[in-house]
Design an enzyme around this catalytic site. Structure first.
Site, mmCIF file in Angstrom:
data_model
loop_
_atom_site.group_PDB
_atom_site.id
_atom_site.type_symbol
_atom_site.label_atom_id
_atom_site.label_comp_id
_atom_site.label_asym_id
_atom_site.label_seq_id
_atom_site.Cartn_x
_atom_site.Cartn_y
_atom_site.Cartn_z
ATOM 1 N N SER A 17 16.435 -15.852 -18.007
ATOM 2 C CA SER A 17 15.119 -16.410 -17.699
ATOM 3 C C SER A 17 15.094 -16.942 -16.266
ATOM 4 O O SER A 17 15.669 -16.316 -15.373
ATOM 5 C CB SER A 17 14.758 -17.491 -18.732
ATOM 6 O OG SER A 17 15.761 -18.487 -18.813
ATOM 7 N N HIS A 28 15.966 -26.544 -12.523
ATOM 8 C CA HIS A 28 16.390 -25.387 -11.735
ATOM 9 C C HIS A 28 17.341 -25.816 -10.630
ATOM 10 O O HIS A 28 17.259 -26.934 -10.127
ATOM 11 C CB HIS A 28 15.173 -24.649 -11.191
ATOM 12 C CG HIS A 28 14.266 -24.149 -12.264
ATOM 13 N ND1 HIS A 28 13.043 -24.723 -12.532
ATOM 14 C CD2 HIS A 28 14.426 -23.148 -13.168
ATOM 15 C CE1 HIS A 28 12.469 -24.082 -13.548
ATOM 16 N NE2 HIS A 28 13.300 -23.123 -13.945
ATOM 17 N N ASP A 82 14.250 -29.817 -9.493
ATOM 18 C CA ASP A 82 13.108 -30.260 -10.302
ATOM 19 C C ASP A 82 13.545 -30.781 -11.668
ATOM 20 O O ASP A 82 12.712 -30.962 -12.545
ATOM 21 C CB ASP A 82 12.092 -29.128 -10.482
ATOM 22 C CG ASP A 82 12.659 -27.969 -11.305
ATOM 23 O OD1 ASP A 82 13.902 -27.913 -11.501
ATOM 24 O OD2 ASP A 82 11.870 -27.127 -11.764
#
Length: 243
Positions: free
Chosen positions: A14, A186, A183
């Site tokens: 992902s 990530h 963040d």
């Protein structure tokens, strides 16, 4: 396709995979380390969970492909572990997540006897940083991530594939809360460097023949001599950082 044909490494997952070339990411670093040695293909899909991955499994890994990957680095789990009550949740129940990952791994293993797999478990998250960046926690908690990570590690061990404890690895640095994420989810360069070093450790310790560690693989066209006195890059010191 351009030649000559090199070993193919495929990164499948992902957003941790899709963004792996962002901010000097781990995908970019691997591509540099394997320049002239292997071709690295990126198949990353931000926001996806293991259920979505199953829908494209045969397209990403067709069994009739002429070239089979030598190595697949597989990551799903962060989005699966999201709170089911969060609006627009990508939650997949733990038992289904495990079965989905099992199906994915067995499919990849069936491609070729020489196709190797490294799994990344579900990662840690910094909940406070996520809230600061997005205004809410995006349905993520570090405790829920731990549960999915442990389930993924156990599955990998049962299936005989190499697994990196992504959850624990990101928390090894004492300053991890302020360094490994941009963040809360990530990876920064520092976070990506952790991933590369863990991958390097697996490749060093694996008794795979042939070895897939970049230091054990020949450079393409190494038989063509560079004229004496010509500029030649010396990357040894940079590469050693990741060994």
């Amino acid at each position: 396709m351009v030649g000559p044909i090199r070993p193919l490494f495929l990164l499948f997952g992902s957003s941790i995979v899709q963004l792996s070339y962002h901010l000097h990411g781990w995908g970019a670093t691997l591509t540099c380390l394997y320049s002239r040695k292997a071709d690295i293909s990126l198949r990353g899909y931000a926001g996806w969970n293991s259920r979505m991955a199953l829908q494209v499994l045969d397209k990403v890994f067709p069994k009739d492909a002429d070239i089979k990957p030598s190595l697949v680095i597989l990551y799903f789990g962060g989005n699966d572990s999201v709170d089911p009550e969060f609006p627009g949740s990508t939650h997949v129940p733990l038992e289904e997540y495990v079965e989905n990952m099992k199906t994915i791994v067995l499919h990849i293993k069936s491609l070729s006897e020489k196709t190797r797999i490294i799994m990344l478990s579900a990662p840690a998250v910094n909940e406070e940083q996520i809230v600061h960046f997005y205004g809410d926690n995006r349905g993520r908690t570090n405790e829920r991530s731990r549960i999915y990570s442990e389930a993924g590690i156990k599955l990998g061990q049962e299936l005989g594939v190499k697994v990196i404890d992504f959850w624990s690895a990101l928390q090894e640095r004492p300053d991890w809360l302020t360094t490994v994420f941009w963040d809360g989810m990530h990876l920064t360069k520092e976070g990506s460097d952790i991933v590369v070093k863990k991958i390097s450790k697996v490749l060093t310790e694996a008794e795979w023949k042939p070895s897939l560690h970049w230091t054990k693989m020949a450079d393409e066209f190494s038989d063509i001599n560079i004229p004496l006195g010509a500029d030649e890059m010396n990357l040894d010191s940079w590469q050693k950082e990741y060994e």
